[in-house]
Design a protein around this motif. Structure first.
Motif, PDB file in Angstrom:
ATOM      1  N   SER A  92      13.728   1.987   2.517  1.00  0.00           N
ATOM      2  CA  SER A  92      14.098   0.338   2.281  1.00  0.00           C
ATOM      3  C   SER A  92      13.418  -0.032   0.955  1.00  0.00           C
ATOM      4  O   SER A  92      14.077  -1.098   0.245  1.00  0.00           O
ATOM      5  CB  SER A  92      13.571  -0.596   3.420  1.00  0.00           C
ATOM      6  OG  SER A  92      12.188  -0.429   3.382  1.00  0.00           O
ATOM      7  N   HIS A  93      12.323   0.789   0.688  1.00  0.00           N
ATOM      8  CA  HIS A  93      11.806   0.263  -0.800  1.00  0.00           C
ATOM      9  C   HIS A  93      11.769   1.617  -1.659  1.00  0.00           C
ATOM     10  O   HIS A  93      11.256   2.564  -1.336  1.00  0.00           O
ATOM     11  CB  HIS A  93      10.410   0.119  -0.548  1.00  0.00           C
ATOM     12  CG  HIS A  93      10.146  -1.370   0.155  1.00  0.00           C
ATOM     13  ND1 HIS A  93      10.469  -1.714   1.472  1.00  0.00           N
ATOM     14  CD2 HIS A  93       9.678  -2.431  -0.250  1.00  0.00           C
ATOM     15  CE1 HIS A  93      10.168  -2.611   1.778  1.00  0.00           C
ATOM     16  NE2 HIS A  93       9.922  -3.516   0.881  1.00  0.00           N
ATOM     17  N   HIS A 118      15.923  -2.635   0.305  1.00  0.00           N
ATOM     18  CA  HIS A 118      15.453  -4.066   0.092  1.00  0.00           C
ATOM     19  C   HIS A 118      14.804  -4.417  -1.199  1.00  0.00           C
ATOM     20  O   HIS A 118      14.773  -5.563  -1.461  1.00  0.00           O
ATOM     21  CB  HIS A 118      14.327  -4.124   1.389  1.00  0.00           C
ATOM     22  CG  HIS A 118      13.499  -5.399   1.359  1.00  0.00           C
ATOM     23  ND1 HIS A 118      13.924  -6.518   1.744  1.00  0.00           N
ATOM     24  CD2 HIS A 118      12.223  -5.400   1.079  1.00  0.00           C
ATOM     25  CE1 HIS A 118      13.012  -7.525   1.595  1.00  0.00           C
ATOM     26  NE2 HIS A 118      11.995  -6.850   1.152  1.00  0.00           N
ATOM     27  N   SER A 169       5.749  -7.467   5.069  1.00  0.00           N
ATOM     28  CA  SER A 169       6.532  -7.663   6.072  1.00  0.00           C
ATOM     29  C   SER A 169       5.423  -7.343   7.474  1.00  0.00           C
ATOM     30  O   SER A 169       5.864  -6.847   8.426  1.00  0.00           O
ATOM     31  CB  SER A 169       7.181  -6.554   6.199  1.00  0.00           C
ATOM     32  OG  SER A 169       6.837  -5.188   5.985  1.00  0.00           O
TER      33      SER A 169
END
Length: 106
Positions: free
Chosen positions: A41-42, A77, A105
């Motif tokens: 995601s990163h 993300h 998160s």
């Protein structure tokens, strides 16, 4: 160089096709952001391309974002970007370390 998961492979392929880089690094930083194991995601990328000549940093980032439009609309993300021309890379191949995750998160 860097990550080898499915999203990383897609990022590498799309940037290579769109920007014909002379140097490309794709790093999966997801583990630093508290996601479950295997989450992609990163990411951070280092892209060195002659296509960046004469472009501002914002214009360079826009080219990268355009190449990864589908991924940024879905599984990707966050994306940290270093975008240099071959001449800039030759003069300074240093990439500053990324700051630690602030735990958004968590």
């Amino acid at each position: 160089a860097g990550a080898s998961g499915p999203l990383a492979t897609t990022i590498r392929s799309k940037l290579a096709t769109a920007l014909e880089p002379t140097h490309l690094e794709v790093q999966d930083d997801s583990f630093r952001h508290g996601g479950p194991p295997g989450t992609e995601s990163h990411f951070s990328v280092v892209v060195v391309s002659g296509r960046f000549a004469g472009l501002t940093p914002l214009q360079r980032h826009r080219l990268i974002h355009e190449a990864l439009r589908d991924e940024l609309g879905g599984p990707l993300h966050a994306l940290a970007i270093v975008a240099k021309t071959p001449q800039q890379w030759e003069q300074d191949p240093h990439v500053s370390p990324r700051p630690p995750c602030l735990g958004g998160s968590k």
